[in-house]
Design a protein around this motif. Structure first.
Motif, short mmCIF file in Angstrom:
data_model
loop_
_atom_site.label_atom_id
_atom_site.label_comp_id
_atom_site.label_asym_id
_atom_site.label_seq_id
_atom_site.Cartn_x
_atom_site.Cartn_y
_atom_site.Cartn_z
N PRO A 74 24.44 2.82 -5.67
CA PRO A 74 23.16 3.06 -5.01
C PRO A 74 23.19 2.54 -3.57
N MET A 75 22.38 3.14 -2.74
CA MET A 75 22.25 2.73 -1.34
C MET A 75 20.91 2.02 -1.19
N SER A 76 20.83 1.08 -0.26
CA SER A 76 19.57 0.38 -0.06
C SER A 76 18.49 1.36 0.38
N SER A 77 17.27 1.04 0.07
CA SER A 77 16.13 1.89 0.42
C SER A 77 16.01 2.08 1.94
N ALA A 78 16.24 1.00 2.69
CA ALA A 78 16.13 1.07 4.15
C ALA A 78 17.20 2.00 4.72
N SER A 79 18.44 1.86 4.25
CA SER A 79 19.52 2.73 4.73
C SER A 79 19.24 4.18 4.36
N HIS A 80 18.72 4.40 3.16
CA HIS A 80 18.39 5.75 2.71
C HIS A 80 17.38 6.38 3.66
N GLN A 81 16.33 5.65 4.01
CA GLN A 81 15.29 6.18 4.89
C GLN A 81 15.83 6.50 6.28
N ILE A 82 16.68 5.63 6.81
CA ILE A 82 17.27 5.85 8.13
C ILE A 82 18.16 7.09 8.11
N LEU A 83 19.02 7.20 7.10
CA LEU A 83 19.94 8.34 7.02
C LEU A 83 19.19 9.64 6.75
N ALA A 84 18.10 9.59 5.99
CA ALA A 84 17.32 10.80 5.70
C ALA A 84 16.71 11.37 6.99
N LYS A 85 16.37 10.52 7.94
CA LYS A 85 15.81 10.97 9.22
C LYS A 85 16.88 11.48 10.16
N GLY A 86 18.11 11.05 9.96
CA GLY A 86 19.22 11.47 10.83
C GLY A 86 19.49 10.45 11.91
N LEU A 87 20.75 10.32 12.27
CA LEU A 87 21.19 9.38 13.30
C LEU A 87 21.42 10.13 14.61
N PRO A 88 20.96 9.61 15.73
CA PRO A 88 21.16 10.30 17.00
C PRO A 88 22.54 10.03 17.58
N PRO A 89 23.04 10.94 18.43
CA PRO A 89 24.28 10.67 19.15
C PRO A 89 24.18 9.34 19.89
N GLY A 90 25.29 8.63 19.96
CA GLY A 90 25.32 7.31 20.58
C GLY A 90 25.21 6.18 19.57
N THR A 91 24.81 6.49 18.34
CA THR A 91 24.70 5.48 17.30
C THR A 91 26.10 5.05 16.86
N THR A 92 26.31 3.75 16.71
CA THR A 92 27.57 3.24 16.20
C THR A 92 27.43 2.98 14.70
N VAL A 93 28.40 3.48 13.95
CA VAL A 93 28.46 3.24 12.51
C VAL A 93 29.81 2.60 12.20
N ARG A 94 29.91 2.01 11.03
CA ARG A 94 31.18 1.44 10.58
C ARG A 94 31.60 2.17 9.32
N ILE A 95 32.80 2.74 9.35
CA ILE A 95 33.36 3.41 8.19
C ILE A 95 34.61 2.64 7.78
N ARG A 96 34.55 2.09 6.57
CA ARG A 96 35.63 1.22 6.08
C ARG A 96 35.94 0.14 7.12
N ASN A 97 34.86 -0.42 7.66
CA ASN A 97 34.87 -1.52 8.62
C ASN A 97 35.42 -1.13 10.00
N GLU A 98 35.63 0.14 10.27
CA GLU A 98 36.08 0.59 11.59
C GLU A 98 34.90 1.18 12.35
N PRO A 99 34.60 0.65 13.55
CA PRO A 99 33.47 1.20 14.31
C PRO A 99 33.75 2.61 14.82
N LYS A 100 32.73 3.47 14.71
CA LYS A 100 32.79 4.85 15.18
C LYS A 100 31.47 5.15 15.88
N VAL A 101 31.54 5.90 16.98
CA VAL A 101 30.34 6.29 17.70
C VAL A 101 30.06 7.76 17.42
#
Length: 158
Positions: A4-31
């Motif tokens: 399961p994913m946290s409720s807060a993360s679910h709400q943020i992802l459901a709205k969509g992330l804008p360009p310029g947002t940094t995420v971490r995939i398997r602990n590697e930062p990606k923009v």
């Protein structure tokens, strides 16, 4: 069954992330360089261009499914609509349709910033690999994506 994913993360992802947002995939930062938001009336998903690949979030009710993807033209020698395969495994069509989309940011292929319209897609599955083809206009080339599921623990907003 996935984690399961946290409720807060679910709400943020459901709205969509804008360009310029940094995420971490398997602990590697990606923009996120570009984002495509798609809605076929039943499912909502976002495809995020990371420069060296794609991150996809699929919203299914209370669940957010995460996956990483690589893309190439569907006319590649190792893919055929008549005999779809990924990583040598025969794929089965599991979904086909059209979706409204809107594009934000920059992309390496297939869609331009500010584009909006209707895309066509075919999704394939098999034990193991996932694949999908999509095109952003009736006369545009099909793009093939092969995907790998991503556990929520392997993803974070930076």
């Amino acid at each position: 069954m996935h984690e399961p994913m946290s409720s807060a993360s679910h709400q943020i992802l459901a709205k969509g992330l804008p360009p310029g947002t940094t995420v971490r995939i398997r602990n590697e930062p990606k923009v996120i360089r570009g984002a495509v938001h798609a809605d076929d009336g039943q499912y909502l998903w976002c495809e995020y261009f990371l420069g060296d690949g794609w991150l996809t979030t699929e919203i299914e009710g209370d669940d957010v499914l995460l996956s990483t993807w690589t893309r190439r033209p569907a006319g590649s020698a190792d893919f055929s609509f008549d005999d779809p395969r990924a990583k040598g495994v025969r794929l089965v069509e599991i979904a086909r349709g059209q979706a409204d989309f809107r594009a934000f940011g920059e992309f390496g292929e297939g869609v331009a910033p500010g584009d909006l319209g209707r895309l066509e897609y075919v999704e394939y599955g098999a034990p193991g690999p996932r694949a999908a083809v999509e095109r952003f206009a009736p006369d545009a080339p099909w793009l093939l994506g092969t995907g790998t599921d991503l556990a929520p623990r392997d993803f974070a907003l930076a």
